[in-house]
Design a protein around this motif. Sequence first.
Motif, mmCIF file in Angstrom:
data_model
loop_
_atom_site.group_PDB
_atom_site.id
_atom_site.type_symbol
_atom_site.label_atom_id
_atom_site.label_comp_id
_atom_site.label_asym_id
_atom_site.label_seq_id
_atom_site.Cartn_x
_atom_site.Cartn_y
_atom_site.Cartn_z
ATOM 1 N N ALA A 1 1.172 -1.250 -0.045
ATOM 2 C CA ALA A 1 0.516 -0.220 -0.114
ATOM 3 C C ALA A 1 0.593 1.207 -0.201
ATOM 4 O O ALA A 1 0.485 2.211 -0.830
ATOM 5 N N SER A 2 2.007 1.174 0.736
ATOM 6 C CA SER A 2 2.932 2.839 0.487
ATOM 7 C C SER A 2 3.402 3.068 -0.509
ATOM 8 O O SER A 2 3.401 3.431 -1.064
ATOM 9 N N ILE A 3 3.885 1.751 -1.103
ATOM 10 C CA ILE A 3 4.865 1.906 -2.752
ATOM 11 C C ILE A 3 3.179 1.907 -3.545
ATOM 12 O O ILE A 3 3.581 2.011 -5.589
ATOM 13 N N GLY A 4 2.157 1.343 -3.155
ATOM 14 C CA GLY A 4 1.103 1.707 -4.849
ATOM 15 C C GLY A 4 0.956 0.275 -5.392
ATOM 16 O O GLY A 4 0.531 0.808 -6.415
ATOM 17 N N ASP A 5 0.956 -0.932 -5.158
ATOM 18 C CA ASP A 5 1.283 -2.004 -5.682
ATOM 19 C C ASP A 5 0.107 -2.286 -5.592
ATOM 20 O O ASP A 5 -0.369 -2.974 -5.172
ATOM 21 N N VAL A 6 -0.971 -1.881 -7.015
ATOM 22 C CA VAL A 6 -2.220 -2.063 -7.564
ATOM 23 C C VAL A 6 -2.020 -4.203 -7.347
ATOM 24 O O VAL A 6 -2.568 -4.463 -6.984
ATOM 25 N N VAL B 1 -3.703 6.905 -6.429
ATOM 26 C CA VAL B 1 -5.366 7.365 -6.282
ATOM 27 C C VAL B 1 -5.541 6.151 -7.088
ATOM 28 O O VAL B 1 -6.904 5.296 -6.346
ATOM 29 N N GLU B 2 -4.929 4.905 -7.896
ATOM 30 C CA GLU B 2 -5.324 4.351 -8.587
ATOM 31 C C GLU B 2 -6.148 2.611 -7.738
ATOM 32 O O GLU B 2 -6.948 2.192 -7.323
ATOM 33 N N LEU C 1 -9.293 1.365 -6.114
ATOM 34 C CA LEU C 1 -9.375 -0.063 -6.201
ATOM 35 C C LEU C 1 -9.621 -0.771 -4.740
ATOM 36 O O LEU C 1 -11.018 -1.184 -4.338
ATOM 37 N N LEU C 2 -9.127 -0.330 -3.626
ATOM 38 C CA LEU C 2 -9.266 -0.318 -2.245
ATOM 39 C C LEU C 2 -10.399 -0.102 -1.778
ATOM 40 O O LEU C 2 -12.027 -1.241 -1.085
ATOM 41 N N LEU C 3 -11.317 1.165 -2.308
ATOM 42 C CA LEU C 3 -12.933 1.911 -2.134
ATOM 43 C C LEU C 3 -13.639 0.980 -2.565
ATOM 44 O O LEU C 3 -14.541 0.293 -1.643
ATOM 45 N N ILE C 4 -13.607 0.220 -3.569
ATOM 46 C CA ILE C 4 -14.248 -0.998 -4.781
ATOM 47 C C ILE C 4 -14.204 -1.869 -4.267
ATOM 48 O O ILE C 4 -15.401 -2.673 -4.454
ATOM 49 N N GLN C 5 -13.099 -2.571 -3.136
ATOM 50 C CA GLN C 5 -13.546 -3.488 -2.751
ATOM 51 C C GLN C 5 -13.745 -3.556 -1.596
ATOM 52 O O GLN C 5 -14.086 -4.344 0.003
ATOM 53 N N LYS D 1 -11.482 12.814 -3.867
ATOM 54 C CA LYS D 1 -13.278 12.946 -3.845
ATOM 55 C C LYS D 1 -13.295 11.986 -4.167
ATOM 56 O O LYS D 1 -14.970 11.818 -3.140
ATOM 57 N N LEU D 2 -12.773 11.393 -4.519
ATOM 58 C CA LEU D 2 -12.830 9.536 -4.589
ATOM 59 C C LEU D 2 -13.347 9.578 -3.147
ATOM 60 O O LEU D 2 -14.894 7.996 -2.838
#
Length: 201
Positions: free
Chosen positions: A66-71, A105-106, A110-114, A144-145
Motif C-alpha cells: 500500500a505504501s508503494i502503490g502496488d495495485v 489514486v488507483e 481499488l480499495l474503495l471498490i473492494q 473526491k474519491l
Amino acid sequence: MKAALDAIQKGDTQYLASLLNTNPNLAKKKTEQGISLLQFAAYCKNSEAVKLLKLYLDELTLHELASIGDVDGIKKILSKNPQLIDSFSADGFTPLGLAAYFGHVELVRLLLIQNANPNVPSNNSFRVTPLHSACASSNLEIAKLLIEYHADVNTKQQKGVTPLHSAAHNGNKDLVRLLVRSGADLHVKMENGKSPVDLAK
C-alpha cells in the motif's frame, strides 16, 4: 540498523547497497516503530531505496504494498485474505490510509471498490482518516474519491483537526469548495479554538 536508516534518510543509496551486500538480512529488520526499512524508505520518499530493498525481500506485506502503490500485489493478497482490507500496519494505518497518504489514486480507487472503510481512523495518537491524509497533502482527486464513498467530511483527528482545517491551512480553494459542498462545517473549532476560517486568514 542505524546506519541503514541514516543512509535512507540522506538518500545515500550506494552506502545502503553496500550495507545490504554485507548483510542481506538487514532488509528484513524493523524500525523502533515496527515498520520495515522499505516502508521507512517510502515515508522518506526515497524511491531508489525502495527499489533496492525490494531486491532483498521475497514478498511484501499488505501495508508495504500500500505504501508503494502496488495495485497488483494488493489484489493478490486481498483475493486470498479479504478480511485484511481494514487491518492496521505496525505504526497504525490501514491500507487505504497509507494509499491516501502516499497519493496512490488507483490504489485508493481499488480499495474503495473492494469495500475498504474510508472512515476508519489510524489506531495511533494521530487518529487520522484517509480523508485527513488526502487534505493534508492537498490531493483533490483522492479527496473526491473518498467523499464519493461516503467519507465523513467532519471527522476529527488529533487536536480536533478536520479535513477542512487542513485544506484551509494549505490555502487549497478547490479542496475547500469540495468539502463545503459536501457538508463540511465552516465554523467547527479545533481544541485551540481555531476555525477553518481562522486558518485561511
